[in-house]
Enzyme design. Structure first.
Site, mmCIF file in Angstrom:
data_model
loop_
_atom_site.group_PDB
_atom_site.id
_atom_site.type_symbol
_atom_site.label_atom_id
_atom_site.label_comp_id
_atom_site.label_asym_id
_atom_site.label_seq_id
_atom_site.Cartn_x
_atom_site.Cartn_y
_atom_site.Cartn_z
ATOM 1 N N SER A 8 0.861 -1.184 0.000
ATOM 2 C CA SER A 8 0.000 0.000 0.000
ATOM 3 C C SER A 8 0.893 1.228 0.000
ATOM 4 C CB SER A 8 -0.885 0.020 1.244
ATOM 5 O OG SER A 8 -1.452 1.315 1.418
ATOM 6 N N ASP A 34 -4.802 3.674 -2.191
ATOM 7 C CA ASP A 34 -5.924 3.985 -1.298
ATOM 8 C C ASP A 34 -6.547 5.320 -1.696
ATOM 9 O OD1 ASP A 34 -3.882 2.630 1.226
ATOM 10 O OD2 ASP A 34 -5.770 1.761 0.522
ATOM 11 N N GLY A 141 -8.926 4.494 6.706
ATOM 12 C CA GLY A 141 -8.658 5.928 6.716
ATOM 13 C C GLY A 141 -7.220 6.312 6.985
ATOM 14 N N GLY A 143 -2.932 4.786 7.738
ATOM 15 C CA GLY A 143 -1.954 3.725 7.895
ATOM 16 C C GLY A 143 -1.421 3.733 9.325
ATOM 17 N N ASP A 174 -6.241 -6.015 5.199
ATOM 18 C CA ASP A 174 -5.611 -4.704 5.037
ATOM 19 C C ASP A 174 -5.732 -3.900 6.314
ATOM 20 O OD1 ASP A 174 -6.369 -1.895 2.766
ATOM 21 O OD2 ASP A 174 -4.737 -2.229 4.180
ATOM 22 N N GLY A 175 -4.554 -3.523 6.885
ATOM 23 C CA GLY A 175 -4.556 -2.708 8.088
ATOM 24 C C GLY A 175 -3.850 -3.417 9.227
ATOM 25 N N SER A 197 2.837 0.645 6.297
ATOM 26 C CA SER A 197 3.907 1.132 7.178
ATOM 27 C C SER A 197 4.977 0.084 7.449
ATOM 28 C CB SER A 197 3.311 1.644 8.495
ATOM 29 O OG SER A 197 2.489 0.651 9.084
HETATM 30 C C1 DX5 Z 1 -6.048 2.197 5.565
HETATM 31 C C2 DX5 Z 1 -5.573 1.722 4.220
HETATM 32 C C3 DX5 Z 1 -4.459 0.715 4.295
HETATM 33 C C4 DX5 Z 1 -3.213 1.278 4.944
HETATM 34 C C5 DX5 Z 1 -2.396 0.118 5.449
HETATM 35 O O1 DX5 Z 1 -7.349 2.656 5.472
HETATM 36 O O2 DX5 Z 1 -6.643 1.137 3.521
HETATM 37 O O3 DX5 Z 1 -4.147 0.235 3.011
HETATM 38 O O4 DX5 Z 1 -2.488 2.009 4.029
HETATM 39 O O5 DX5 Z 1 -1.358 0.641 6.206
HETATM 40 P P1 DX5 Z 1 -0.730 -0.190 7.418
HETATM 41 O O6 DX5 Z 1 -0.143 -1.444 6.807
HETATM 42 O O7 DX5 Z 1 0.309 0.760 7.919
HETATM 43 O O8 DX5 Z 1 -1.806 -0.470 8.385
#
Ligand code: DX5
Length: 217
Positions: A8, A34, A141, A143, A174-175, A197
């Site tokens: 992402s 995103d 919303g 990361g 995801d997340g 991240s």
């Molecule tokens: C959050 C996004 C994710 C985010 C993931 O709403 O949809 O794709 O970028 O980031 P991490 O891996 O840091 O949680």
């Protein structure tokens, strides 16, 4: 079944987008963009210009994750702009079935996403119309949030429902995806792992992705 690590780009250094994408491209299976509109989620990100730039930067499959209030209006345009997968949130779409058809007609593959507040049953009626399911493991919303272990049961329920259907539909999470949470999500039935991240805040993208893959063995 499609499987792999999805980068992402939300947390990458946008002053060096080209370098960042080229640096991680050899190690990941897909990229996720995103798209946030400040309405469906309390954040604003980017749209078509970044997607078009990504299309020129990589040949890897691109996912456009639409966290927007009116996905039905814009979804097919993301497929036209180069997204291989266009993911809409079932909480935001007024007519998911029609939008899935429009995504396919525009050359893309549709995906459906559900936020933590939505039970697994919420997407059962659409399984025959999509090519992937995205289970958010954080409130969408931002990361860098913590993984919500309560979403593992949702992954298990959807995996069981997909098995019953006999279709080959991957579940993406995801997340908060890191080696420990990726391992738990894989055991629950996920096969695609979005990471922002953990990859882009690491000093070494190659070993960060390798560590994620090892956790899936
Ligand atoms: C959050 C996004 C994710 C985010 C993931 O709403 O949809 O794709 O970028 O980031 P991490 O891996 O840091 O949680």
């Amino acid at each position: 079944m499609a499987s792999g690590v999805v980068a992402s780009i939300l947390d990458c250094d946008f002053t060096r987008l080209g370098e960042e994408v080229r640096a991680v491209d050899p190690y990941v299976d897909r990229f996720q963009i995103d798209v946030m509109d400040g309405h469906f989620v309390p954040n604003l990100s980017f749209g078509f210009p970044i997607l078009r730039a990504m299309r020129r930067l990589t040949n890897k499959p691109l996912e456009a994750d639409l966290m927007i209030a009116n996905p039905d209006r814009y979804a097919c345009r993301y497929a036209e702009a180069g997204a291989d997968y266009v993911i809409i949130h079932m909480e935001a779409s007024q007519n998911p079935r029609q939008t899935f058809k429009e995504i396919r007609a525009a050359g893309g593959r549709p995906g459906i996403s559900l936020s933590p507040a939505t039970p697994a049953e919420g997407i059962y009626d659409y399984l025959e119309a999509v090519d992937m399911v995205l289970v958010m493991t954080v409130h969408p919303g931002f990361g860098g949030q913590g993984f919500m272990t309560g979403q593992l049961a949702v992954v298990e329920q959807i995996r069981a429902r997909i098995e019953e259907s006999g279709r080959d539909i991957p579940i993406e999470v995801d997340g908060g995806i890191r080696p420990d949470s990726a391992r738990l999500a894989a055991a629950a039935g996920a096969s695609l792992f979005v990471s922002g991240s953990f990859i882009f805040q690491s000093q070494d993208y190659k070993s960060a992705v390798a560590t994620l893959r090892e956790s899936l063995q």
